[in-house]
Structure formats: structure tokens, C-alpha cells
Design a protein around this motif. Structure first.
Motif, short mmCIF file in Angstrom:
data_model
loop_
_atom_site.label_atom_id
_atom_site.label_comp_id
_atom_site.label_asym_id
_atom_site.label_seq_id
_atom_site.Cartn_x
_atom_site.Cartn_y
_atom_site.Cartn_z
N UNK A 1 8.17 10.41 -1.77
CA UNK A 1 7.02 11.23 -0.46
C UNK A 1 7.89 11.06 0.69
N UNK A 2 7.69 12.20 1.15
CA UNK A 2 8.34 12.35 2.70
C UNK A 2 7.81 11.40 3.33
N UNK B 1 0.89 -0.75 -0.22
CA UNK B 1 -0.27 -0.01 0.01
C UNK B 1 0.47 1.45 0.08
N UNK B 2 1.89 1.31 -1.16
CA UNK B 2 3.01 2.43 -1.17
C UNK B 2 2.33 3.67 -1.80
N UNK B 3 2.27 4.59 -1.40
CA UNK B 3 2.14 5.88 -1.76
C UNK B 3 3.17 6.34 -3.07
N UNK B 4 2.78 6.60 -3.78
CA UNK B 4 3.93 7.34 -5.21
C UNK B 4 4.24 8.53 -4.88
N UNK B 5 4.43 9.91 -5.27
CA UNK B 5 3.94 10.87 -5.77
C UNK B 5 3.27 11.02 -7.01
N UNK B 6 2.42 12.21 -7.44
CA UNK B 6 2.63 12.03 -8.81
C UNK B 6 3.42 12.57 -10.19
N UNK B 7 4.90 13.12 -9.23
CA UNK B 7 5.85 13.20 -10.12
C UNK B 7 6.41 11.59 -10.77
N UNK B 8 6.70 10.65 -9.49
CA UNK B 8 6.98 9.63 -9.38
C UNK B 8 6.24 8.78 -9.93
N UNK B 9 5.13 8.41 -10.52
CA UNK B 9 4.51 8.36 -11.95
C UNK B 9 4.89 8.70 -12.84
N UNK B 10 4.80 9.66 -13.21
CA UNK B 10 4.78 10.86 -14.47
C UNK B 10 6.79 10.19 -15.15
N UNK B 11 7.85 9.52 -13.62
CA UNK B 11 8.64 8.87 -14.18
C UNK B 11 8.97 7.68 -14.57
#
Length: 342
Positions: A325-326, A140-150
Motif C-alpha cells: 500500500x502507498x 496496526x499495519x494495513x496489507x493490500x488484498x494482493x499482499x494477503x493473496x501473496x
């Protein structure tokens, strides 16, 4: 006091840069040496035996570290008895990632035997995508929007790298074995999926138990050696019986085994001192080194498409690391309750 603080800060910065250099060299040299020993002329060693030796060396190194931590042989035996012999079901859980890791290591030799080092290094970054997806599903890890773009850029870059001119020769003077690019591509993709699943599964086990990562590595290596031996018997049993276990071994093969075995343990140590940005930079630098080395040592031909694809992969790896994400802030509820009661 200020001088001591400055010295400590300087020491930590030195460790960060040492970690960066170590990670970069390990990532780059492992692939280059694996490619060299699998494509050079002469007697070819059996890859299944190399996997067994890598697992054995990893086990011995982890045991040595535990021995140092425990302070004696008796304490080491007690620790192994309590955490391995007396907990068979816990060990059984470790067998799953161990089997996957061992099969993955065998597939890596198939992939690197059929793909040039630069293409393999770039394509192997698919493990980031696989790990991210398995982390989202299993942890259930959360990825930031920039990580999805990456991750999208990563997939696009790796796809572009696969396009090569049809006139490009399958073998050169530096490559004496016939290559099957499709077989290599399938092997590296399956290897990335295995790496992602096993890594996330192993992380889940580590978070749910009290055993140290070194003890877990001992368990992984024991199962890995057993599975590797079964794989060797099935795949190359007759050849090993005829030619011997160490047929084709020399300093280069041993160095490739050393890098594969101690690389993972080394990363586990140096990652403690390197943040996500430095880890991403190390991976990106390793790709560049592999590409340059492939041109000079393996007569690899850089194309515009490969350069564009590799650039996208390097950018995506750096973005994925930089925009992580922090971690959530841990609230000390006990202190709050104590404060409220005063």
C-alpha cells in the motif's frame, strides 16, 4: 540545470541497480557459505562462537559509523554516555529483540546444517509471513488484498517444497554430516517466527525514539554478545575450553561470519536507495541463485514439486513487494491554517 538533473537521476538509478546486485549477492552467498562451512569434511567450528564474532563485528562497525558521524572520539563517548549509560531503561527495551535475534542466529546454524541450501533459502521466506502478521498485530499495519493473496501463495509454495521423494539420499559426497530434515525444518520455522517478532519490535522502538539506527545496532550487539556468550557456555563451554574459541576457523568461516555480520548493516544502507519492488526482485533472484548453486556445488536434486513450490514462493515474494500500500499522504495542517487566515 537540465543536465545536472539528468546526472542526478542517472546516479540514483545506478545506486538502485547497485543496491539490487548487493542485496541479491548478500542473500544468496550468505546461505551458500553457511551451508558449505557446516557440511564440509574436516574440523568443525563451534557455531556459538561464530554468532558471538558476528555480533562483535557488527558492534565495532556501528561504532565506527557513529564515530564518523559525530566527528571525533570525544563526541562518540559523549553520545554513548548520554544515550546508553544515562538511559538504562531504554537499553532494557532493546534487550528483548537482541535476545531473540541472538537465539535466532544460533537456530540458523542448526537449520542450515540439516537442510540443503536451496530448501533453506525457500523455506526461510516464511519470515515474510511472520513479519507481516506481527506488523498487523503490533503496528496496526494495513496489507493490500494482493499482499494477503501473496502470503497465501507463499505458505502453499513453502509447503510444496517440503515434499521430497523418500528415496532421496540424506547425504552425498558434498555433504559429509548426517542430516535431520525435521530438526532443520523446525529450526527454520522457529527462526522465522523469531525474526518476524524481533524485526517488528525493533521497528516499533525505532519509530518511538530519537536514537539513530546505528546506535540501536550498538545496543543490540552488546546485548547479543552477552547472550551469545551465555549460550556458548551452556551449549559448547567444555568444547571451547578444551579446543579453543577459534577452533576450526579458516577463511571460509570468517567469510560466513563477515556476510552474516555486515549483511544486515549493508541492507540497512542500500535499502535507502532500493524500492520494495527491487527488494522483492533481489530476494527472488537470490532463491534462483541458491537453487542453481546447490545443484552444482552440493549435488542438490531438483524435483518437479520443488520447482513448482519455489516458483510460487518467488511469485509471492515479488507480489508482496509490488503491491505494498502507498504510504498515507501527510497533510500540512499548519499551511492550511495559515492559508485560511489570510
Amino acid at each position: 540545470m537540465a543536465a545536472a538533473t539528468n546526472d542526478q537521476t542517472g546516479f540514483q538509478m545506478s545506486l538502485k541497480y547497485i543496491s539490487l546486485i548487493t542485496l541479491t549477492l548478500q542473500n544468496a552467498t550468505l546461505i551458500l557459505f553457511m551451508r558449505y562451512v557446516r557440511t564440509r569434511p574436516g574440523e568443525m567450528f563451534m557455531s556459538t562462537t561464530a554468532v558471538i564474532m558476528a555480533e562483535s563485528l557488527k558492534c565495532l562497525t556501528s561504532l565506527a559509523i557513529i564515530l564518523f558521524q559525530e566527528g571525533g572520539l570525544k563526541q562518540l563517548v559523549t553520545r554513548l554516555y548520554e544515550d546508553i549509560i544515562q538511559q538504562p531503561m531504554d537499553c532494557l527495551k532493546i534487550s528483548i529483540p537482541s535476545i531473540v535475534y541472538t537465539l535466532q542466529n544460533n537456530l540458523l546454524y542448526v537449520a542450515i546444517s540439516n537442510l540443503d541450501a536451496a530448501t533453506f533459502q525457500v523455506t526461510y521466506q516464511l519470515k515474510i509471513l511472520a513479519t507481516a502478521l506481527f506488523s498487523v498485530v503490533m503496528l496496526n499495519k494495513k496489507l493490500s488484498p494482493f499482499q494477503w493473496v501473496a502470503l497465501v501463495l507463499l505458505f502453499i509454495g513453502i509447503s510444496i517444497v517440503q515434499f521430497k521423494p523418500e528415496s532421496q539420499p540424506k547425504s552425498t559426497k558434498a555433504t559429509q554430516v548426517q542430516q535431520n530434515a525435521m530438526l532443520g525444518l523446525v529450526a527454520v520455522i522457529v527462526s522465522c517466527l523469531m525474526s518476524g517478532f524481533a524485526g517488528v519490535y525493533f521497528e516499533k522502538i525505532l519509530k518511538g525514539t530519537k536514537q539513530s539506527v546505528w546506535l540501536r545496532n550498538v545496543q543490540l550487539s552488546i546485548f547479543g554478545t552477552i547472550v551469545g556468550s551465555i549460550t556458548m557456555i551452556i551449549k559448547e563451554g567444555s568444547a571451547v575450553q578444551e579446543k579453543g574459541f577459534f577452533f576450526g576457523y579458516d577463511w571460509a568461516v570468517w567469510l560466513a561470519i563477515f556476510l552474516q555480520s555486515f549483511g544486515g548493516l549493508l541492507v540497512a544502507v542500500v535499502v535507502k536507495y532500493a524500492d520494495n519492488i527491487l527488494k522483492g526482485f533481489a530476494t527472488s533472484a537470490a532463491i534462483i541463485i541458491s537453487c542453481i548453486a546447490s545443484v552444482y556445488f552440493f549435488e542438490f536434486q531438483l524435483t518437479i514439486l520443488f520447482t513448482v513450490g519455489a516458483a510460487l514462493v518467488i511469485l509471492s515474494v515479488y507480489m508482496y513487494s509490488m503491491f505494498a500500500p502507498a504510504p498515507p499522504i501527510q497533510v500540512d495542517t499548519g499551511s492550511k491554517l495559515n492559508g485560511a487566515s489570510k
